[in-house]
Design a protein around this motif. Structure first.
Motif, mmCIF file in Angstrom:
data_model
loop_
_atom_site.group_PDB
_atom_site.id
_atom_site.type_symbol
_atom_site.label_atom_id
_atom_site.label_comp_id
_atom_site.label_asym_id
_atom_site.label_seq_id
_atom_site.Cartn_x
_atom_site.Cartn_y
_atom_site.Cartn_z
ATOM 1 N N PRO A 70 -21.988 86.882 121.826
ATOM 2 C CA PRO A 70 -20.364 85.781 121.849
ATOM 3 C C PRO A 70 -19.454 86.743 122.290
ATOM 4 N N ARG A 71 -18.196 85.661 123.015
ATOM 5 C CA ARG A 71 -17.029 86.787 122.746
ATOM 6 C C ARG A 71 -16.434 87.242 121.989
ATOM 7 N N ASN A 72 -16.429 86.600 120.298
ATOM 8 C CA ASN A 72 -16.220 86.363 118.776
ATOM 9 C C ASN A 72 -17.525 86.248 118.444
ATOM 10 N N ILE A 73 -18.010 86.855 117.737
ATOM 11 C CA ILE A 73 -19.124 86.418 116.651
ATOM 12 C C ILE A 73 -18.560 85.316 115.714
ATOM 13 N N TYR A 74 -17.940 85.730 114.971
ATOM 14 C CA TYR A 74 -16.930 84.648 114.172
ATOM 15 C C TYR A 74 -16.457 83.343 114.163
#
Length: 595
Positions: free
Chosen positions: A406-410
């Motif tokens: 994903p664009r940001n895993i968090y």
């Protein structure tokens, strides 16, 4: 095979008087859970958002009993008085102390005095929803007014994720529970509130003081009166908890929910990042509100009127101390703020605990180790539940992974948000690291004969190690392999495989639990592609810092190639040291050699 995470929904905007604003209904997809659909289905919340909310309302209403008296929210008090606030504190304390592992279980259990008055429904929510939901729920049960922010505008402009805006958000819309003679249907309204809220609501300037678009919360003083059961603890890295007890030694106990609806209990530590006031971290209390201009009917029900919020100056516990320090500095210099108590300079987290401690802050090292271990036990057990949900409900281990992260895993949406654990795992690693650092600090404090350390034994390292081993053995969590074999894991076992725990929902349960032993790993059905992903993600597992502002959507080849470093979005090459047991054993050996 099924394919990977669902596409990101388009940003939701609403036309208002003024600029277009991003609404937090949600910035991510709204989940329609299997408890009423019978399928593991998740719908994006784009142009069909109102349909989704209507469906939530329909389901909640269809589950409710016929009695309108039970399910209606009538406002019979025009403000929250001291008795109401104390009642809310007791309500939150009861939920925190209860033996329950989802908010739904807590609200249906003996810790909730209102459980027998509820219509038949399920209360499923994640971390950001819980403070709003519980406050609204209590208001409903006690005939109190309630309002909330329903539109936020990012300081970063129209692009980006409003939950992680770099300069915080502005409130540009508010609404409230209508004051009507017959009341409003409570459960659909509660679900509407829960599905309007995201962590973006908490990410706003603590100095703001608008009379029209007033903030739901304010920054409290760092005192036992300011930080109390019901206080919100906001982690700007995307997590929200509720304080349910402040212990006599100043430790702040919290509980929180997660996207998979599991509930964890811990305490406020260094994983809650301190920032400037523009982002609203860490502590927030509910702002006093009052219904004005309403008519009180002979029945005692209020009709009409509008909701107002107390200004910051009108709130005795309002303070910017957590940002400006003691003595205070300019908000622009928050990063250099100092925290001084009785002439002693402290870091922020020690200062908070010292201020909240009854009497002088004193560390009882063996008891502290036990408390930290018990908190880790709770975290590990709720992680076990999260992985189980991923396997049994999501069945994500059977899916083919997408071509990139994903664009940001968090901070993301879809399958990844529901069933991955990178944020949860980062907090777990931080807790292990904090225990490691704290144990070393206790040994240092003893070496300088610090009055803050209360210890009357003769072998501090040995006694802390004994407490560590006892608590580790007392907390054994089992997971079931793909072949059905039960694998017991103590807290120390998890420590040894901490940086092998996979956060990736597409990987087998053995890798989710960091298996390296060939016998344990033999039942893992991951193919060569998933094995490459697991190996390439090792630098990301080494990283305990959650970097929400970094692009992380690497392909497998990019992840394997690097470069690595905290700002690369591909992880770090070396994990921090967290092995408490080995360090304590080394201390004991060195002491024995000296004697």
């Amino acid at each position: 095979m099924a394919t990977g995470h669902l596409p990101r929904p388009a940003p939701i905007v609403a036309a208002t008087k003024g600029p277009r604003v991003s609404l937090t209904i949600r910035a991510r997809a709204v989940t329609l859970r299997a408890w009423f659909l019978g399928v593991g289905m998740r719908l994006p919340f784009g142009t069909v958002g109102l349909v989704v909310l209507s469906l939530f309302a329909f389901v909640a209403a269809s589950l409710a009993p016929a009695s309108a008296a039970v399910s209606s929210w009538r406002i019979t008090k025009d403000h929250w008085d001291a008795t109401d606030e104390k009642g809310y504190e007791d309500f939150v304390t009861g939920l925190g102390a209860a033996d329950c592992w989802t908010i739904d279980e807590c609200l249906k259990g003996p810790g909730n005095p209102y459980r027998n008055t509820d219509p038949r429904t399920k209360f499923l929510m994640d971390c950001a929803d819980v403070p709003y939901f519980l406050r609204a729920y209590y208001a409903w049960k006690n005939g109190l007014p309630f309002g909330w922010q329903n539109a936020m505008q990012s300081s970063d402009g129209p692009r980006g994720d409003i939950r992680y805006s770099s300069g915080g958000n502005r409130i540009v819309g508010r609404t409230s529970v209508p004051a009507t003679a017959s009341g409003v249907s409570a459960v659909p309204l509660l679900f509407q509130i829960a599905n309007t809220v995201s962590t973006a609501m908490y990410r706003r300037d603590s100095r703001s003081d608008s009379a029209t678009y007033f903030a739901d919360t304010y920054s409290p003083s760092i005192t036992r009166k300011g930080i109390r059961p019901g206080t919100i603890a906001y982690d700007v890295n995307g997590h929200v908890s509720i304080v349910w007890r402040v212990e006599t030694n100043g430790r702040i106990l919290i509980f929180s929910s997660h996207p998979d609806h599991t509930m964890s209990r811990s305490f406020v530590g260094r994983e809650f990042l301190r920032t400037g006031p523009e982002l609203g971290s860490i502590f927030q209390n509910w702002r006093p509100i009052r219904l004005v201009g309403a008519k009180r009917l002979p029945s005692g029900v209020y009709v009409g009127g509008r909701l107002t919020g107390a200004s910051n100056a009108e709130i005795p516990e309002f303070s910017l101390e957590q940002y400006l320090g003691n003595p205070p500095v300019s908000p622009l210099l928050w990063a250099t703020a100092k925290f001084d108590k009785d002439g002693e300079a402290m870091d922020f987290y020690t200062y908070v605990r010292a201020r909240l401690s009854k009497g002088d802050l004193a560390y009882h090292p063996v008891e502290e180790v036990r408390a930290m271990m018990q908190s880790l036990c709770s975290d590990i057990r709720t992680r076990n539940q999260a992985v189980l949900i991923s396997r049994e409900e999501g069945r994500t281990h059977r899916m083919t992974p997408p071509q990139s992260l994903p664009r940001n895993i968090y901070g993301t949406d879809g399958v990844w948000e529901l069933y991955s654990t990178p944020s949860r795992d980062a907090r777990l690693k931080t807790a292990y690291k904090e225990m490691y650092d704290t144990v070393r600090q206790f040994v240092t404090l003893q070496s300088i004969d610090s009055p803050r350390l209360v210890y009357k034994g003769s072998d501090l390292a040995g006694d802390m190690l004994a407490a560590y081993e006892q608590e580790s053995a007392a907390c054994v969590t089992e997971y079931k392999t793909s072949a059905g074999r039960h694998i017991p894991l103590s807290i120390d076992d998890v420590s040894k495989r901490l940086f092998k725990l996979s956060f990736d929902p597409y990987q087998c349960v053995e890798r989710r639990w960091g298996a390296t032993d060939p016998a344990e790993l033999a039942s893992c059905a991951d193919d060569a592609l998933k094995t490459r992903w697991y190996e390439a993600q090792q630098p990301l597992r080494n990283q305990i810092d959650r970097t929400y502002d970094i692009e992380m959507n690497s392909t497998l080849a990019e992840l394997e190639r690097g470069p690595f470093g905290l700002q690369t979005g591909r992880g770090v090459e070396t994990p921090p040291e967290v092995d408490v047991k080995s360090w304590l054993k080394t201390q004991m050996s060195q002491r024995a050699a000296q004697n």
